[in-house]
Design a protein around this motif. Structure first.
Motif, PDB file in Angstrom:
ATOM      1  N   THR A  70      62.651 -81.161  53.297  1.00 38.05           N
ATOM      2  CA  THR A  70      62.799 -79.881  52.620  1.00 38.05           C
ATOM      3  C   THR A  70      63.571 -80.064  51.324  1.00 38.05           C
ATOM      4  OG1 THR A  70      64.923 -79.316  53.613  1.00 38.05           O
ATOM      5  CG2 THR A  70      62.933 -78.654  54.833  1.00 38.05           C
ATOM      6  N   GLY A  71      63.555 -79.025  50.515  1.00 33.64           N
ATOM      7  CA  GLY A  71      64.444 -78.978  49.366  1.00 33.64           C
ATOM      8  C   GLY A  71      65.853 -78.654  49.838  1.00 33.64           C
ATOM      9  N   PRO A  72      66.814 -78.607  48.920  1.00 33.79           N
ATOM     10  CA  PRO A  72      68.188 -78.279  49.296  1.00 33.79           C
ATOM     11  C   PRO A  72      68.303 -76.839  49.803  1.00 33.79           C
ATOM     12  CG  PRO A  72      67.967 -78.404  46.910  1.00 33.79           C
ATOM     13  CD  PRO A  72      66.663 -78.843  47.489  1.00 33.79           C
ATOM     14  N   SER A  73      69.406 -76.550  50.471  1.00 35.74           N
ATOM     15  CA  SER A  73      69.610 -75.205  51.013  1.00 35.74           C
ATOM     16  C   SER A  73      69.738 -74.188  49.879  1.00 35.74           C
ATOM     17  CB  SER A  73      70.842 -75.167  51.922  1.00 35.74           C
ATOM     18  OG  SER A  73      71.982 -75.600  51.230  1.00 35.74           O
ATOM     19  N   ILE A  74      69.154 -73.008  50.093  1.00 38.82           N
ATOM     20  CA  ILE A  74      69.204 -71.906  49.122  1.00 38.82           C
ATOM     21  C   ILE A  74      69.935 -70.756  49.802  1.00 38.82           C
ATOM     22  CG2 ILE A  74      67.834 -70.280  47.771  1.00 38.82           C
ATOM     23  CD1 ILE A  74      65.597 -72.478  47.792  1.00 38.82           C
ATOM     24  N   PRO A  75      71.134 -70.392  49.315  1.00 36.72           N
ATOM     25  CA  PRO A  75      71.934 -69.354  49.958  1.00 36.72           C
ATOM     26  C   PRO A  75      71.237 -67.992  49.936  1.00 36.72           C
ATOM     27  CG  PRO A  75      73.201 -70.509  48.256  1.00 36.72           C
ATOM     28  CD  PRO A  75      71.781 -70.954  48.139  1.00 36.72           C
ATOM     29  N   LEU A  76      71.481 -67.207  50.985  1.00 36.64           N
ATOM     30  CA  LEU A  76      70.972 -65.847  51.085  1.00 36.64           C
ATOM     31  C   LEU A  76      72.129 -64.857  50.941  1.00 36.64           C
ATOM     32  CD1 LEU A  76      68.582 -66.365  54.097  1.00 36.64           C
ATOM     33  CD2 LEU A  76      67.900 -65.635  51.809  1.00 36.64           C
ATOM     34  N   PRO A  77      71.882 -63.698  50.348  1.00 36.75           N
ATOM     35  CA  PRO A  77      72.936 -62.687  50.272  1.00 36.75           C
ATOM     36  C   PRO A  77      73.387 -62.322  51.689  1.00 36.75           C
ATOM     37  CG  PRO A  77      71.022 -62.034  48.974  1.00 36.75           C
ATOM     38  CD  PRO A  77      70.639 -63.253  49.759  1.00 36.75           C
ATOM     39  N   GLY A  78      74.669 -62.224  51.907  1.00 33.99           N
ATOM     40  CA  GLY A  78      75.174 -61.887  53.232  1.00 33.99           C
ATOM     41  C   GLY A  78      75.319 -63.084  54.152  1.00 33.99           C
ATOM     42  N   GLY A  79      75.060 -64.280  53.666  1.00 31.77           N
ATOM     43  CA  GLY A  79      75.233 -65.486  54.479  1.00 31.77           C
ATOM     44  C   GLY A  79      73.932 -66.110  54.911  1.00 31.77           C
ATOM     45  N   GLY A  80      74.017 -67.316  55.363  1.00 28.49           N
ATOM     46  CA  GLY A  80      72.836 -68.068  55.782  1.00 28.49           C
ATOM     47  C   GLY A  80      72.123 -68.691  54.600  1.00 28.49           C
ATOM     48  N   HIS A  81      71.054 -69.377  54.883  1.00 24.89           N
ATOM     49  CA  HIS A  81      70.280 -70.046  53.845  1.00 24.89           C
ATOM     50  C   HIS A  81      68.885 -70.365  54.376  1.00 24.89           C
ATOM     51  CE1 HIS A  81      71.748 -73.462  56.231  1.00 24.89           C
ATOM     52  NE2 HIS A  81      70.639 -74.079  55.827  1.00 24.89           N
ATOM     53  N   TYR A  82      68.028 -70.788  53.482  1.00 20.36           N
ATOM     54  CA  TYR A  82      66.701 -71.275  53.841  1.00 20.36           C
ATOM     55  C   TYR A  82      66.396 -72.478  52.972  1.00 20.36           C
ATOM     56  CZ  TYR A  82      64.951 -69.054  49.585  1.00 20.36           C
ATOM     57  OH  TYR A  82      64.730 -68.713  48.278  1.00 20.36           O
ATOM     58  N   HIS A  83      65.276 -73.128  53.252  1.00 18.01           N
ATOM     59  CA  HIS A  83      64.823 -74.277  52.470  1.00 18.01           C
ATOM     60  C   HIS A  83      63.359 -74.073  52.097  1.00 18.01           C
ATOM     61  CE1 HIS A  83      68.271 -76.843  53.703  1.00 18.01           C
ATOM     62  NE2 HIS A  83      68.217 -76.079  54.779  1.00 18.01           N
ATOM     63  N   GLU A  84      62.969 -74.543  50.943  1.00 17.68           N
ATOM     64  CA  GLU A  84      61.563 -74.566  50.559  1.00 17.68           C
ATOM     65  C   GLU A  84      60.992 -75.934  50.902  1.00 17.68           C
ATOM     66  OE1 GLU A  84      61.714 -73.474  46.415  1.00 17.68           O
ATOM     67  OE2 GLU A  84      61.721 -71.338  46.933  1.00 17.68           O
ATOM     68  N   PHE A  85      59.695 -75.967  51.211  1.00 21.90           N
ATOM     69  CA  PHE A  85      59.037 -77.237  51.517  1.00 21.90           C
ATOM     70  C   PHE A  85      57.609 -77.177  51.001  1.00 21.90           C
ATOM     71  CE2 PHE A  85      58.363 -74.453  55.120  1.00 21.90           C
ATOM     72  CZ  PHE A  85      57.014 -74.606  55.408  1.00 21.90           C
ATOM     73  N   SER A  86      57.043 -78.335  50.717  1.00 31.09           N
ATOM     74  CA  SER A  86      55.646 -78.408  50.280  1.00 31.09           C
ATOM     75  C   SER A  86      55.188 -79.853  50.382  1.00 31.09           C
ATOM     76  CB  SER A  86      55.483 -77.913  48.840  1.00 31.09           C
ATOM     77  OG  SER A  86      56.195 -78.737  47.958  1.00 31.09           O
ATOM     78  N   GLY A  87      53.888 -80.028  50.408  1.00 31.09           N
ATOM     79  CA  GLY A  87      53.350 -81.381  50.465  1.00 31.09           C
ATOM     80  C   GLY A  87      51.867 -81.392  50.725  1.00 31.09           C
ATOM     81  N   LEU A  88      51.391 -82.563  51.120  1.00 30.44           N
ATOM     82  CA  LEU A  88      49.990 -82.777  51.447  1.00 30.44           C
ATOM     83  C   LEU A  88      49.897 -83.321  52.862  1.00 30.44           C
ATOM     84  CD1 LEU A  88      48.845 -84.533  48.151  1.00 30.44           C
ATOM     85  CD2 LEU A  88      48.326 -82.186  48.859  1.00 30.44           C
ATOM     86  N   THR A  89      48.895 -82.896  53.599  1.00 34.52           N
ATOM     87  CA  THR A  89      48.678 -83.407  54.946  1.00 34.52           C
ATOM     88  C   THR A  89      48.138 -84.835  54.874  1.00 34.52           C
ATOM     89  OG1 THR A  89      46.365 -82.708  55.070  1.00 34.52           O
ATOM     90  CG2 THR A  89      48.034 -81.094  55.758  1.00 34.52           C
ATOM     91  N   THR A  90      48.046 -85.471  56.032  1.00 37.15           N
ATOM     92  CA  THR A  90      47.364 -86.760  56.112  1.00 37.15           C
ATOM     93  C   THR A  90      45.870 -86.535  55.865  1.00 37.15           C
ATOM     94  OG1 THR A  90      47.153 -86.462  58.495  1.00 37.15           O
ATOM     95  CG2 THR A  90      48.999 -87.816  57.707  1.00 37.15           C
ATOM     96  N   VAL A  91      45.160 -87.598  55.557  1.00 33.04           N
ATOM     97  CA  VAL A  91      43.707 -87.533  55.363  1.00 33.04           C
ATOM     98  C   VAL A  91      43.052 -87.741  56.718  1.00 33.04           C
ATOM     99  CG1 VAL A  91      41.715 -88.614  54.251  1.00 33.04           C
ATOM    100  CG2 VAL A  91      43.878 -88.394  53.006  1.00 33.04           C
ATOM    101  N   ASP A  92      42.270 -86.752  57.173  1.00 34.23           N
ATOM    102  CA  ASP A  92      41.615 -86.810  58.471  1.00 34.23           C
ATOM    103  C   ASP A  92      40.291 -86.051  58.398  1.00 34.23           C
ATOM    104  OD1 ASP A  92      43.625 -88.063  60.387  1.00 34.23           O
ATOM    105  OD2 ASP A  92      44.845 -86.524  59.422  1.00 34.23           O
ATOM    106  N   GLY A  93      39.538 -86.068  59.494  1.00 33.17           N
ATOM    107  CA  GLY A  93      38.293 -85.324  59.609  1.00 33.17           C
ATOM    108  C   GLY A  93      37.079 -86.217  59.501  1.00 33.17           C
ATOM    109  N   MET A  94      35.940 -85.708  59.998  1.00 31.07           N
ATOM    110  CA  MET A  94      34.694 -86.468  59.913  1.00 31.07           C
ATOM    111  C   MET A  94      34.298 -86.705  58.456  1.00 31.07           C
ATOM    112  SD  MET A  94      32.618 -84.792  63.103  1.00 31.07           S
ATOM    113  CE  MET A  94      31.140 -85.730  62.769  1.00 31.07           C
ATOM    114  N   MET A  95      34.576 -85.745  57.604  1.00 29.24           N
ATOM    115  CA  MET A  95      34.461 -85.923  56.155  1.00 29.24           C
ATOM    116  C   MET A  95      35.901 -85.971  55.658  1.00 29.24           C
ATOM    117  SD  MET A  95      31.285 -83.456  55.109  1.00 29.24           S
ATOM    118  CE  MET A  95      31.355 -84.030  53.437  1.00 29.24           C
TER     119      MET A  95
END
Length: 126
Positions: free
Chosen positions: A89-114
């Protein structure tokens, strides 16, 4: 000035060509740092005539300091295959009133019949 720190290290299975480890600090200057996790979920991009759903929980990371989380899961089985999702994930992002979340992104593995892959992105739970 020296600050006593304890923690643990584990081998990181990164795609980097260098041998690497991750360090999780469990105490800082004698204070216990609790660990926590986040849930994550979403839907991949629409590629090859379909999309996949995914859900999971991150690996633990220390609370009370800037941090990231490792994550890993499999997508739903659609079009007779599934993909792996793995990253940091990315670094923690504070939320108003406490707590935090993280952003994430990427690409899956290559799979499938095609063989193909999907992109994904989102935010973890609070």
């Amino acid at each position: 000035m020296e600050i006593p720190v304890t923690g643990y290290m584990y081998h990181a299975d990164d795609s980097d060509s260098m041998h690497s480890h991750h360090l999780y600090i469990t105490t800082w200057d004698g204070r216990q740092l609790p660990a926590h996790i986040h849930e994550f979920r979403g839907v991949t991009s629409f590629d090859g005539g379909h999309a996949h759903r995914y859900a999971g929980t991150t690996e633990p990371a220390p609370s009370g300091m800037q941090h990231t989380h490792q994550y890993f899961t499999f997508t739903s089985i659609d079009n007779q295959h599934r993909h792996q999702i793995r990253g940091t994930t990315g670094p923690s992002i504070p939320l108003p009133g406490g707590g935090h979340y993280h952003e994430f992104s990427g690409l899956t593995t290559v799979d499938g019949m095609m063989p193909h892959r999907h992109s994904y992105s989102g935010r973890t739970s609070r």
